[in-house]
Design a protein around this motif. Sequence first.
Motif, PDB file in Angstrom:
ATOM      1  N   ASP A 182     -52.100 -48.504  -3.657  1.00  7.67           N
ATOM      2  CA  ASP A 182     -51.372 -47.565  -4.510  1.00  7.67           C
ATOM      3  C   ASP A 182     -50.182 -48.317  -5.104  1.00  7.67           C
ATOM      4  O   ASP A 182     -49.174 -48.533  -4.422  1.00  7.67           O
ATOM      5  N   LEU A 183     -50.295 -48.717  -6.368  1.00  6.72           N
ATOM      6  CA  LEU A 183     -49.323 -49.654  -6.945  1.00  6.72           C
ATOM      7  C   LEU A 183     -47.892 -49.133  -6.928  1.00  6.72           C
ATOM      8  O   LEU A 183     -46.946 -49.897  -6.739  1.00  6.72           O
ATOM      9  N   THR A 184     -47.683 -47.830  -7.148  1.00  3.18           N
ATOM     10  CA  THR A 184     -46.317 -47.309  -7.251  1.00  3.18           C
ATOM     11  C   THR A 184     -45.748 -46.849  -5.922  1.00  3.18           C
ATOM     12  O   THR A 184     -44.527 -46.678  -5.801  1.00  3.18           O
ATOM     13  N   GLY A 185     -46.595 -46.606  -4.932  1.00  7.01           N
ATOM     14  CA  GLY A 185     -46.125 -46.037  -3.678  1.00  7.01           C
ATOM     15  C   GLY A 185     -45.509 -44.666  -3.879  1.00  7.01           C
ATOM     16  O   GLY A 185     -44.644 -44.233  -3.116  1.00  7.01           O
ATOM     17  N   GLY A 186     -45.943 -43.962  -4.913  1.00  5.67           N
ATOM     18  CA  GLY A 186     -45.435 -42.624  -5.195  1.00  5.67           C
ATOM     19  C   GLY A 186     -44.183 -42.592  -6.045  1.00  5.67           C
ATOM     20  O   GLY A 186     -43.665 -41.517  -6.354  1.00  5.67           O
ATOM     21  N   ARG A 187     -43.671 -43.748  -6.441  1.00  5.75           N
ATOM     22  CA  ARG A 187     -42.442 -43.802  -7.237  1.00  5.75           C
ATOM     23  C   ARG A 187     -42.737 -43.468  -8.702  1.00  5.75           C
ATOM     24  O   ARG A 187     -43.866 -43.508  -9.161  1.00  5.75           O
ATOM     25  N   PHE A 188     -41.670 -43.162  -9.436  1.00  2.22           N
ATOM     26  CA  PHE A 188     -41.784 -42.875 -10.874  1.00  2.22           C
ATOM     27  C   PHE A 188     -41.350 -44.128 -11.625  1.00  2.22           C
ATOM     28  O   PHE A 188     -40.170 -44.430 -11.740  1.00  2.22           O
ATOM     29  N   VAL A 189     -42.356 -44.852 -12.137  1.00  2.00           N
ATOM     30  CA  VAL A 189     -42.125 -46.083 -12.888  1.00  2.00           C
ATOM     31  C   VAL A 189     -42.577 -45.864 -14.323  1.00  2.00           C
ATOM     32  O   VAL A 189     -43.676 -45.368 -14.570  1.00  2.00           O
ATOM     33  N   ALA A 190     -41.726 -46.218 -15.257  1.00  2.00           N
ATOM     34  CA  ALA A 190     -42.079 -46.187 -16.676  1.00  2.00           C
ATOM     35  C   ALA A 190     -41.944 -47.604 -17.225  1.00  2.00           C
ATOM     36  O   ALA A 190     -41.488 -48.513 -16.522  1.00  2.00           O
ATOM     37  N   GLY A 191     -42.337 -47.797 -18.453  1.00  2.00           N
ATOM     38  CA  GLY A 191     -42.208 -49.131 -19.020  1.00  2.00           C
ATOM     39  C   GLY A 191     -42.771 -49.227 -20.416  1.00  2.00           C
ATOM     40  O   GLY A 191     -43.238 -48.239 -20.997  1.00  2.00           O
ATOM     41  N   THR A 192     -42.731 -50.419 -20.946  1.00  4.81           N
ATOM     42  CA  THR A 192     -43.229 -50.682 -22.289  1.00  4.81           C
ATOM     43  C   THR A 192     -43.524 -52.169 -22.416  1.00  4.81           C
ATOM     44  O   THR A 192     -43.175 -52.959 -21.543  1.00  4.81           O
ATOM     45  N   GLY A 193     -44.149 -52.542 -23.505  1.00  3.02           N
ATOM     46  CA  GLY A 193     -44.442 -53.950 -23.755  1.00  3.02           C
ATOM     47  C   GLY A 193     -45.848 -54.155 -24.264  1.00  3.02           C
ATOM     48  O   GLY A 193     -46.797 -53.524 -23.793  1.00  3.02           O
ATOM     49  N   THR A 194     -45.983 -55.022 -25.248  1.00  2.78           N
ATOM     50  CA  THR A 194     -47.322 -55.412 -25.701  1.00  2.78           C
ATOM     51  C   THR A 194     -47.944 -56.298 -24.634  1.00  2.78           C
ATOM     52  O   THR A 194     -47.257 -56.803 -23.739  1.00  2.78           O
ATOM     53  N   ILE A 195     -49.241 -56.507 -24.722  1.00  2.00           N
ATOM     54  CA  ILE A 195     -49.897 -57.430 -23.804  1.00  2.00           C
ATOM     55  C   ILE A 195     -51.032 -58.117 -24.539  1.00  2.00           C
ATOM     56  O   ILE A 195     -51.681 -57.519 -25.408  1.00  2.00           O
ATOM     57  N   ASP A 196     -51.245 -59.395 -24.217  1.00  4.80           N
ATOM     58  CA  ASP A 196     -52.384 -60.098 -24.813  1.00  4.80           C
ATOM     59  C   ASP A 196     -53.463 -60.291 -23.759  1.00  4.80           C
ATOM     60  O   ASP A 196     -53.308 -59.880 -22.602  1.00  4.80           O
ATOM     61  N   ASP A 197     -54.572 -60.901 -24.165  1.00  2.00           N
ATOM     62  CA  ASP A 197     -55.710 -61.049 -23.253  1.00  2.00           C
ATOM     63  C   ASP A 197     -55.358 -61.837 -22.008  1.00  2.00           C
ATOM     64  O   ASP A 197     -55.989 -61.666 -20.951  1.00  2.00           O
ATOM     65  N   ASP A 198     -54.351 -62.707 -22.094  1.00  2.00           N
ATOM     66  CA  ASP A 198     -53.956 -63.541 -20.958  1.00  2.00           C
ATOM     67  C   ASP A 198     -52.894 -62.880 -20.079  1.00  2.00           C
ATOM     68  O   ASP A 198     -52.414 -63.498 -19.129  1.00  2.00           O
ATOM     69  N   GLY A 199     -52.511 -61.641 -20.402  1.00  2.00           N
ATOM     70  CA  GLY A 199     -51.537 -60.943 -19.583  1.00  2.00           C
ATOM     71  C   GLY A 199     -50.098 -61.223 -19.938  1.00  2.00           C
ATOM     72  O   GLY A 199     -49.180 -60.846 -19.192  1.00  2.00           O
ATOM     73  N   LYS A 200     -49.845 -61.840 -21.082  1.00  2.00           N
ATOM     74  CA  LYS A 200     -48.485 -62.111 -21.531  1.00  2.00           C
ATOM     75  C   LYS A 200     -47.884 -60.841 -22.122  1.00  2.00           C
ATOM     76  O   LYS A 200     -48.491 -60.197 -22.984  1.00  2.00           O
ATOM     77  N   VAL A 201     -46.677 -60.486 -21.676  1.00  2.00           N
ATOM     78  CA  VAL A 201     -46.004 -59.273 -22.143  1.00  2.00           C
ATOM     79  C   VAL A 201     -45.064 -59.622 -23.287  1.00  2.00           C
ATOM     80  O   VAL A 201     -44.252 -60.549 -23.178  1.00  2.00           O
ATOM     81  N   GLY A 202     -45.150 -58.868 -24.384  1.00  2.00           N
ATOM     82  CA  GLY A 202     -44.337 -59.135 -25.554  1.00  2.00           C
ATOM     83  C   GLY A 202     -43.330 -58.038 -25.819  1.00  2.00           C
ATOM     84  O   GLY A 202     -43.459 -56.908 -25.326  1.00  2.00           O
ATOM     85  N   PRO A 203     -42.284 -58.328 -26.613  1.00  2.00           N
ATOM     86  CA  PRO A 203     -41.225 -57.372 -26.910  1.00  2.00           C
ATOM     87  C   PRO A 203     -41.692 -56.265 -27.853  1.00  2.00           C
ATOM     88  O   PRO A 203     -42.696 -56.402 -28.549  1.00  2.00           O
ATOM     89  N   ILE A 204     -40.909 -55.201 -27.882  1.00  2.00           N
ATOM     90  CA  ILE A 204     -41.231 -54.039 -28.714  1.00  2.00           C
ATOM     91  C   ILE A 204     -39.970 -53.546 -29.417  1.00  2.00           C
ATOM     92  O   ILE A 204     -38.875 -54.034 -29.164  1.00  2.00           O
TER      93      ILE A 204
END
Length: 362
Positions: free
Chosen positions: A271-293
């Motif tokens: 369970d990735l969040t463990g029940g926590r409230f996580v939000a987020g943003t970001g582009t992603i490419d095929d290699d898993g690189k996160v880009g700005p928005i």
Amino acid sequence: MPRRTATMLASTLMLIALLCAGVLIKVPYAEMSPGPTVNTLADHDGEPVIQISGHKTYDTSGHLNMTTVRVTSADFNMNLVSAVYGWLAHDSIVVPHDTLYPDGQTEEQSSQENAEEFSQSQESAKVAALEELNIPVKSWVIVSSVVKDSPAEGRLHAGDVIKAVDGTRITKPADVAKLVTKHKAGENVVFTVVPVKQAAAAEKEGKEATTTENVTIKTDKADDGRAIVGIQAGTDHTFPFQIDIKLADVGGPSAGLMFSLGIVDKLTPTDLTGGRFVAGTGTIDDDGKVGPIGGIGMKLVGARDKGAQYFLTPKDNCASAAKDTPDGLTLVKVDTLDDAMGALKDIRSGNTDALPKCTAKS
């Protein structure tokens, strides 16, 4: 009329005149404000945001919310009063109209572009998630689009699979431009392709098309002098099982990271969040690189208003986001999908001191 009364009347009339002028005067600005935030692990409008079939899935808890920004339409004519109110408000931002709609872009053009970016972000989110889990994904380079009146028009078609250029095997889209620009304008370049109809038929049967044909195209000269043929190369994928992302009235590429995490969460017993409230943003490419928005400030406000405790923030947005962070929201810096996975591990284990937090200098 007494002088005091006359002065008050004149002042009142002047104020009314100024307000009327403020309403009538149009200014070249647009407004951004917090948009909807949606839990990728849950249902939206009666159906799951992420639906997976053909592979075992697991129950999830907590939130992995993607965030959005609401913007005024391309044909919205902001008046001076609205602009001043937006500048003073904490939950909105007034920006030059051309920032959101460059080069006179229409509402229809903007919607189409956002829809295309959203679709591509979903594909990359799926690829990145499965690669994170070491689940193989078949990929190949295709002709993504053909420029009208270019040398390639009528010779190559969107969906054609590019196997080689001048006999050199193609493994990624950037290879195509690299090989074409080795030529001088006016020289011939040879594409080895699987035509789109054959590729589609083979994919439908679960096979890989092997019959190729050579297409010779005479290059043209770009404005900067480079040799071009007038195509945009992209990547297509075949997934080992069905993954559908259903979210209407959302566009752009900025939900890629949160979609990837939602897919990983559903495909793993952890369970990735463990029940926590996580939000987020970001582009992603095929290699898993996160880009700005864009619009990071408005996304933070929207996330915190919904109850988010942690916000996964692209590294390149951290400095800006840290300058005006809503109370009670922890900004976590991420540069890759691996970073986000590590941050979620710290969050669910309560090891929050180890989180890479955003600062005004990072």
